[in-house]
Design a protein around this motif. Structure first.
Motif, short mmCIF file in Angstrom:
data_model
loop_
_atom_site.label_atom_id
_atom_site.label_comp_id
_atom_site.label_asym_id
_atom_site.label_seq_id
_atom_site.Cartn_x
_atom_site.Cartn_y
_atom_site.Cartn_z
N ARG A 287 10.33 89.66 -41.43
CA ARG A 287 9.89 89.91 -40.07
C ARG A 287 9.55 88.58 -39.42
N THR A 288 9.85 88.46 -38.13
CA THR A 288 9.70 87.20 -37.42
C THR A 288 8.96 87.41 -36.11
N ASP A 289 8.11 86.46 -35.73
CA ASP A 289 7.41 86.56 -34.44
C ASP A 289 8.10 85.70 -33.39
N LYS A 290 7.52 85.63 -32.21
CA LYS A 290 8.15 84.93 -31.09
C LYS A 290 8.27 83.43 -31.33
N ASN A 291 7.40 82.90 -32.16
CA ASN A 291 7.44 81.46 -32.46
C ASN A 291 8.33 81.13 -33.65
N GLY A 292 8.93 82.13 -34.24
CA GLY A 292 9.79 81.90 -35.38
C GLY A 292 9.09 81.93 -36.72
N ASP A 293 7.79 82.20 -36.73
CA ASP A 293 7.07 82.34 -38.00
C ASP A 293 7.52 83.61 -38.70
N GLU A 294 7.58 83.55 -40.03
CA GLU A 294 8.20 84.63 -40.79
C GLU A 294 7.29 85.15 -41.92
N ILE A 295 7.46 86.42 -42.20
CA ILE A 295 6.88 87.05 -43.39
C ILE A 295 8.03 87.72 -44.14
N VAL A 296 8.13 87.43 -45.43
CA VAL A 296 9.13 88.07 -46.27
C VAL A 296 8.45 89.19 -47.05
N ILE B 37 15.37 86.36 -55.14
CA ILE B 37 15.77 86.76 -53.79
C ILE B 37 16.05 85.50 -52.97
N GLY B 38 16.93 85.60 -52.02
CA GLY B 38 17.17 84.51 -51.11
C GLY B 38 16.07 84.42 -50.07
N VAL B 39 15.77 83.22 -49.63
CA VAL B 39 14.78 83.02 -48.58
C VAL B 39 15.35 82.04 -47.56
N PRO B 40 14.87 82.10 -46.33
CA PRO B 40 15.51 81.33 -45.25
C PRO B 40 15.21 79.84 -45.25
N LYS B 41 14.18 79.41 -45.96
CA LYS B 41 13.79 78.01 -45.88
C LYS B 41 13.57 77.42 -47.27
N PHE B 42 13.94 76.16 -47.44
CA PHE B 42 13.51 75.39 -48.61
C PHE B 42 12.02 75.08 -48.46
N GLY B 43 11.30 75.11 -49.56
CA GLY B 43 9.90 74.72 -49.47
C GLY B 43 9.02 75.47 -50.43
N LEU B 44 7.74 75.54 -50.03
CA LEU B 44 6.73 76.21 -50.84
C LEU B 44 6.33 77.51 -50.16
N TYR B 45 6.23 78.55 -50.95
CA TYR B 45 5.86 79.87 -50.46
C TYR B 45 4.56 80.33 -51.11
N ASP B 46 3.73 81.01 -50.34
CA ASP B 46 2.54 81.66 -50.86
C ASP B 46 2.74 83.17 -50.84
N GLU B 47 2.25 83.81 -51.88
CA GLU B 47 2.15 85.27 -51.84
C GLU B 47 0.88 85.59 -51.06
N SER C 223 5.32 98.28 -56.27
CA SER C 223 4.52 97.38 -55.45
C SER C 223 5.32 96.84 -54.28
N VAL C 224 4.59 96.28 -53.32
CA VAL C 224 5.19 95.51 -52.23
C VAL C 224 4.39 94.22 -52.09
N ILE C 225 5.11 93.10 -51.97
CA ILE C 225 4.45 91.81 -51.77
C ILE C 225 4.95 91.18 -50.48
N TYR C 226 4.08 90.40 -49.84
CA TYR C 226 4.44 89.62 -48.67
C TYR C 226 4.39 88.14 -49.05
N LEU C 227 5.37 87.38 -48.54
CA LEU C 227 5.45 85.95 -48.81
C LEU C 227 5.57 85.19 -47.49
N ARG C 228 4.98 84.00 -47.47
CA ARG C 228 5.07 83.16 -46.29
C ARG C 228 5.37 81.73 -46.72
N CYS C 229 6.29 81.08 -46.02
CA CYS C 229 6.56 79.67 -46.28
C CYS C 229 5.44 78.84 -45.68
N THR C 230 4.73 78.11 -46.55
CA THR C 230 3.59 77.32 -46.09
C THR C 230 3.93 75.86 -45.88
N LYS C 231 5.06 75.44 -46.46
CA LYS C 231 5.46 74.04 -46.30
C LYS C 231 6.96 73.93 -46.49
#
Length: 638
Positions: free
Chosen positions: A545-554, A569-579, A621-629
């Motif tokens: 899911r994506t907001d107007k600024n392009g921030d994402e939650i997987v 799973i594939g993710v849209p960005k290289f980097g570090l993700y937090d659960e 279960s369901v988990i949410y992930l966010r790219c933090t860096k």
């Protein structure tokens, strides 16, 4: 506004043409001062009556003491000096056949508590509102891009006194408001609050369309209830029933001895399966009655939204009927053209005078463009209850896990039409009644697995596009089906699993409010992308899911009670993700399988991306992930 005799003439004409939005100012009982005399003017619509009188406490219920005058367009009027607030009354209507019928006032602002049937004179103009800040904020707010998390309640059974008596509006506000704030709900939705005689109808068979039920207090008490909610930042949505009405002899049925609010055609005047009458949308005065009723709750009670239940029963002539029990429309179709016209009039009027008020449609077919603008061929609602999603997902979640791979389409199908309308996702009272059992009881497996099923389902639901609604008691894992005669079983919170489930709801609600990707682009494709939807063998899906600024939650969903290690799973960005959220956390009653923070992406060709994550999926279960860096690919490899 109280009309004098001469002022009533234009209002009568507008009422007669079906264009009235303030019919409640004309009809009903209004305390007035006419020529220095204090009293009450009564007006009622009874076009085929031979005579009409008003009987009440002021004349010792003498049907022959106070006759009314026909002032045109089928409306009768009389002024009675000395009548005061809370005076009980009814209309005695002599039909064209000579029968005398004792009827409650269709426009009464207050009514006796059942088993009483009389209307009560009431002045609704004396309340001083304190919710100006809320109303100003409502005007500025774009609800489509805002979070909306609705707590549906039945006022008579959310809580009760130990002796089984109802809370009044004041006590309900005292108890409910702190709970709503603690649990981070944005709105409440009240099951019908309009006066009704039979508790077992839950309010869906109303006899007092303009009167909040006196079970819980006076109209001013209900105004105070709404006012207090608004002052605490909580919106109020009402169930409203413009589809059918009961056949009680003091109500609307054959009001003046002939079909008046209903049609005179048996094929369109009643619904035998419900034992009720259907409104006659072809009659202009009925349209004025209903549209004015909707406006009344918005004008006088500052209501933030109306939910039209059973809309399908209005829109289709053949709804719930067998062959031979209905007639096609003039074009040979099954659509109720008069009902369609009424709905358009209703939504046009509401949005003209209250553009910041929400209109919700509960419609369980695929009627097109419910939430599209009327000028674009739509019906003008703001939101449609997503009944297809609800039915598919409750079917899917109720299956033994071994059968879920064969029903994967029930899990994924709703995403393909999620933006055809502006949707609300409902887990309402209908899903925990009628023998279906509580939500947690519909989950398969043993005790712990049932709790895990609820947590996984709700976490998935909050990531799915659409506003949210959950019925009371779901958040504490009540196993018994909802019973309108009994309060929610709050003593379940003495048990650890139930207490932790409520903590789960509280924390998920808060996360939802704080997470723009989960609500800001709810109604457009730009806010959603599939990552992985075809792993039916493992019952796993992933999307972002994506907001107007392009921030994402997987969101990654595992609907099997099996832990899956090194699931990629594939993710849209290289980097570090937090659960950032996990339905399986120990504090929620889960097994505690978590992925933690700073999860590095790995180079891999997967799901259309050049990078992915290797995750541990907790069971059910369901988990949410966010790219933090974000990092460059070569940095990730270090």
């Amino acid at each position: 506004m109280n009309y004098s005799f001469n002022e009533a003439r234009p209002a009568l004409e507008v009422f007669h043409t079906g264009d009235s939005v303030y019919a409640y100012n004309l009809l009903g009982a209004h305390l007035v001062n006419w020529n220095g005399r204090n009293g009450c003017v009564f007006r009622v619509w009874a076009p085929t009556a031979r005579s009409v009188s008003v009987a009440g406490e002021f004349n010792n219920w003498d049907n022959n003491a106070t006759y009314m005058y026909d002032i045109g367009y089928g409306v009768w009027e009389v002024f009675v000096e000395g009548v005061e607030e809370f005076c009980a009354y009814k209309y005695c209507i002599e039909s064209e056949y000579g029968d005398r019928l004792m009827k409650a006032d269709p426009y009464a602002f207050h009514a006796q508590t059942r088993p009483g049937q009389a209307s009560l004179v009431y002045d609704i103009e004396n309340y001083s509102w304190n919710d100006g800040e809320w109303l100003n904020k409502r005007k500025e707010n774009n609800i489509s891009s805002s979070p909306m998390n609705i707590y549906e309640i039945h006022a008579g059974s959310w809580r009760k006194y130990p002796d089984g008596n109802f809370f009044n509006y004041q006590k309900l506000a005292d108890e409910l408001i702190p709970y709503l704030k603690e649990m981070h709900y944005t709105h409440i939705q009240l099951m019908p609050i309009m006066e009704y005689p039979y508790d077992g109808s839950w309010g869906y068979q109303a006899t007092g369309y303009y009167a909040p039920t006196s079970r819980f207090g006076t109209p001013s008490d209900f105004m105070t209830f709404v006012d207090r909610l608004h002052c605490e930042g909580i919106g109020v949505i009402l169930d409203w029933v413009p589809s059918n009405f009961p056949v009680d002899d003091f109500g609307l049925a054959k009001f003046d001895g002939s079909p008046l609010y209903e049609s005179n055609d048996p094929k369109t005047s009643k619904r035998d399966s419900w034992g009720t009458c259907l409104f006659n949308y072809a009659r202009f005065e009925v349209t004025s009655f209903l549209v004015s009723c909707a406006m009344f709750w918005l004008d006088k009670y500052h209501i933030d939204g109306l939910r039209i239940g059973a809309l399908s029963s209005m829109l289709y002539l053949d709804y719930g009927k067998s062959e031979g029990e209905w007639e096609p429309n003039k074009f040979g179709g099954k659509e109720n053209l008069d009902a369609v016209d009424f709905v358009k009039r209703l939504n046009t009027a509401v949005h003209m005078y209250h553009p910041d008020v929400m209109m919700f449609a509960e419609e369980n077919t695929s009627w097109p463009k419910l939430t599209h603008k009327i000028e674009d061929g739509g019906l003008g609602f703001d939101f449609k209850w997503n009944m297809g999603w609800m039915n598919d997902m409750l079917h899917y979640m109720s299956l033994n896990s071994m059968w879920r791979p064969f029903n994967h389409d029930s899990l994924t199908f709703s995403f393909y039409y999620a933006f055809s309308e502006k949707f609300l996702l409902p887990i309402s009272h209908d899903e925990v009644s009628h023998g279906k059992g509580a939500l947690i009881k519909q989950m398969p497996g043993k005790y712990d697995e049932q709790f895990a099923g609820v947590r996984a389902f709700i976490t998935y639901m909050y990531a799915h596009p659409g506003k949210k609604l959950v019925f009371m008691g779901t958040e504490i894992g009540q196993f018994d089906e909802w019973n309108f005669n009994e309060a929610i079983q709050w003593d379940l919170l003495e048990f650890e699993k139930h207490k932790k489930l409520r903590t789960f709801f509280k924390e998920l609600n808060k996360f939802y409010l704080d997470c723009k990707p989960l609500y800001e682009l709810d109604a457009v494709w730009k806010g959603f992308d599939w990552i992985h939807h075809d792993d039916y063998t493992n019952s796993v899906i992933a999307f972002k899911r994506t907001d107007k600024n392009g921030d994402e939650i997987v969101s990654v969903c595992n609907f099997q009670p099996i832990r899956r290690d090194e699931y990629c799973i594939g993710v849209p960005k290289f980097g570090l993700y937090d659960e950032v959220f996990n339905s399986d956390e120990e504090r929620f009653g889960g097994s505690g399988v978590v992925n933690g923070k700073n999860i590095k992406t790995e180079s891999m060709k997967i799901h259309g991306f050049d990078q992915g994550l290797s995750l541990t999926l907790p069971p059910l279960s369901v988990i949410y992930l966010r790219c933090t860096k974000e990092l460059e690919p070569d940095e990730v490899q270090k």
